[in-house]
Design a protein around this motif. Structure first.
Motif, mmCIF file in Angstrom:
data_model
loop_
_atom_site.group_PDB
_atom_site.id
_atom_site.type_symbol
_atom_site.label_atom_id
_atom_site.label_comp_id
_atom_site.label_asym_id
_atom_site.label_seq_id
_atom_site.Cartn_x
_atom_site.Cartn_y
_atom_site.Cartn_z
ATOM 1 N N GLN A 5 -57.223 26.875 22.451
ATOM 2 C CA GLN A 5 -56.435 27.780 21.630
ATOM 3 C C GLN A 5 -55.770 27.036 20.480
ATOM 4 O OE1 GLN A 5 -54.324 31.024 23.530
ATOM 5 N NE2 GLN A 5 -54.857 30.156 25.497
ATOM 6 N N GLN A 93 -49.400 25.236 23.726
ATOM 7 C CA GLN A 93 -49.625 26.266 24.742
ATOM 8 C C GLN A 93 -49.859 25.613 26.097
ATOM 9 O OE1 GLN A 93 -53.089 26.022 25.620
ATOM 10 N NE2 GLN A 93 -52.920 24.420 24.095
ATOM 11 N N HIS A 118 -47.007 29.191 22.946
ATOM 12 C CA HIS A 118 -47.860 30.281 23.372
ATOM 13 C C HIS A 118 -48.068 30.126 24.874
ATOM 14 C CE1 HIS A 118 -52.023 32.438 23.060
ATOM 15 N NE2 HIS A 118 -51.066 33.219 23.551
ATOM 16 N N SER A 120 -49.818 30.694 27.367
ATOM 17 C CA SER A 120 -51.139 31.077 27.843
ATOM 18 C C SER A 120 -51.925 29.810 28.159
ATOM 19 C CB SER A 120 -51.856 31.899 26.772
ATOM 20 O OG SER A 120 -53.172 32.222 27.164
ATOM 21 N N VAL A 137 -44.338 33.151 22.613
ATOM 22 C CA VAL A 137 -45.309 34.231 22.431
ATOM 23 C C VAL A 137 -46.108 34.386 23.718
ATOM 24 C CG1 VAL A 137 -47.201 35.117 21.023
ATOM 25 C CG2 VAL A 137 -45.489 33.609 19.986
ATOM 26 N N ASN A 139 -48.212 37.613 26.454
ATOM 27 C CA ASN A 139 -48.534 39.015 26.720
ATOM 28 C C ASN A 139 -47.781 39.489 27.959
ATOM 29 O OD1 ASN A 139 -50.007 38.153 29.005
ATOM 30 N ND2 ASN A 139 -51.926 38.073 27.867
ATOM 31 N N THR A 175 -46.819 40.374 23.010
ATOM 32 C CA THR A 175 -47.955 41.092 22.452
ATOM 33 C C THR A 175 -48.431 42.134 23.455
ATOM 34 O OG1 THR A 175 -49.489 39.388 23.256
ATOM 35 C CG2 THR A 175 -48.642 39.136 21.027
ATOM 36 N N VAL A 181 -46.120 44.858 19.130
ATOM 37 C CA VAL A 181 -45.409 43.660 19.595
ATOM 38 C C VAL A 181 -43.946 44.002 19.850
ATOM 39 C CG1 VAL A 181 -44.728 41.296 19.042
ATOM 40 C CG2 VAL A 181 -46.930 42.173 18.250
ATOM 41 N N SER A 215 -54.949 36.478 19.971
ATOM 42 C CA SER A 215 -53.586 35.955 20.058
ATOM 43 C C SER A 215 -53.428 34.702 19.207
ATOM 44 C CB SER A 215 -53.222 35.655 21.513
ATOM 45 O OG SER A 215 -54.137 34.731 22.088
ATOM 46 N N SER A 216 -54.475 33.872 19.158
ATOM 47 C CA SER A 216 -54.410 32.668 18.331
ATOM 48 C C SER A 216 -54.342 33.029 16.854
ATOM 49 C CB SER A 216 -55.630 31.780 18.595
ATOM 50 O OG SER A 216 -55.621 31.291 19.920
ATOM 51 N N PHE A 218 -53.108 35.797 15.690
ATOM 52 C CA PHE A 218 -51.772 36.359 15.502
ATOM 53 C C PHE A 218 -50.746 35.250 15.278
ATOM 54 C CE2 PHE A 218 -47.717 37.341 17.600
ATOM 55 C CZ PHE A 218 -47.305 38.454 16.874
#
Length: 230
Positions: A5, A93, A118, A120, A137, A139, A175, A181, A215-216, A218
């Motif tokens: 990512q 991340q 991030h 994730s 960031v 989800n 997100t 968002v 997402s990346s 974004f």
């Protein structure tokens, strides 16, 4: 920094015509389309279904083998931020080990950098480290794992985000797919452009060609906007 990512984000931010990754596509049996992205440090595969009984239409399965990402240690990144000018933004991340991420965040703050995490993939992350994160960031699934609270609906996601704010993170961006968002922010936190401490920003309808690494993309657009002069 770290993982596939990070490469996607770097590519989107720089927009240079350099070969950052090699992408292989091939048609597979049963109308599956497989995209393989090989970085040398990791293996990333996405399987799409196409009117298959095995998977509902328009769904995908993502498989990641971390490879060398899992061995990235604190010693490997000690010199990483020494040349970064004040005011730079570190984006990282959770595809690299959490202790390495924590070390990076501490280094960033020591060098007067802004930090964007991030969260994730969804892994347990010590809440005490959130005070080192300017912007988080994630989800809804990742929010549930990190906060330990339900985030299925907008109101429960707002409550879970508030829980992370109380733990010390400055701004939380949740997100929520095509819906938009959720933005939650502590007063006085960075970036200082929000009119409200918490709000929901509806998504824009666009003609999507490929939803992978959305997402990346974004985050890349978000960081580019914050880093742009003026």
């Amino acid at each position: 920094m770290g993982g596939k990512q990070s490469k996607h984000k770097a590519a989107a931010i720089s927009r240079r015509n350099q070969e950052i990754m090699r992408i292989y596509k091939k048609k597979r049996r049963l109308n599956y389309i497989s995209t393989l992205i090989i970085f040398g440090t990791a293996f990333f595969a996405v399987w799409y279904s196409n009117n298959s009984a095995s998977f509902p239409d328009n769904t995908r399965t993502i498989v990641v083998a971390p490879g060398a990402n899992a061995t990235l240690s604190e010693e490997h990144v000690d010199d990483f931020l020494k040349e970064a000018p004040d005011g730079s933004v570190l984006v990282t991340q959770l595809e690299i080990p959490v202790p390495t991420v924590a070390h990076l965040l501490r280094l960033a703050k020591r060098n007067n950098l802004r930090t964007v995490l991030h969260a994730s993939p969804a892994v347990t992350f010590p809440l005490a480290l959130l005070r080192l994160v300017d912007v988080l960031v994630l989800n809804q699934s990742e929010l549930h794992v990190i906060s330990g609270r339900s985030a299925q609906h907008l109101e429960t996601a707002r409550e879970a985000a508030d829980h992370l704010l109380a733990a010390g993170v400055g701004t939380v961006l949740v997100t929520m797919g095509t819906r938009g968002v959720l933005v939650a922010q502590r007063k006085g936190a960075w970036p200082p452009s929000m009119e409200e401490e918490s709000r929901f920003v509806p998504g824009y309808k666009v003609n999507v060609k490929d939803g992978n690494v959305a997402s990346s993309a974004f985050i890349a657009g978000f960081v580019h906007h914050l880093s742009a002069p003026g």
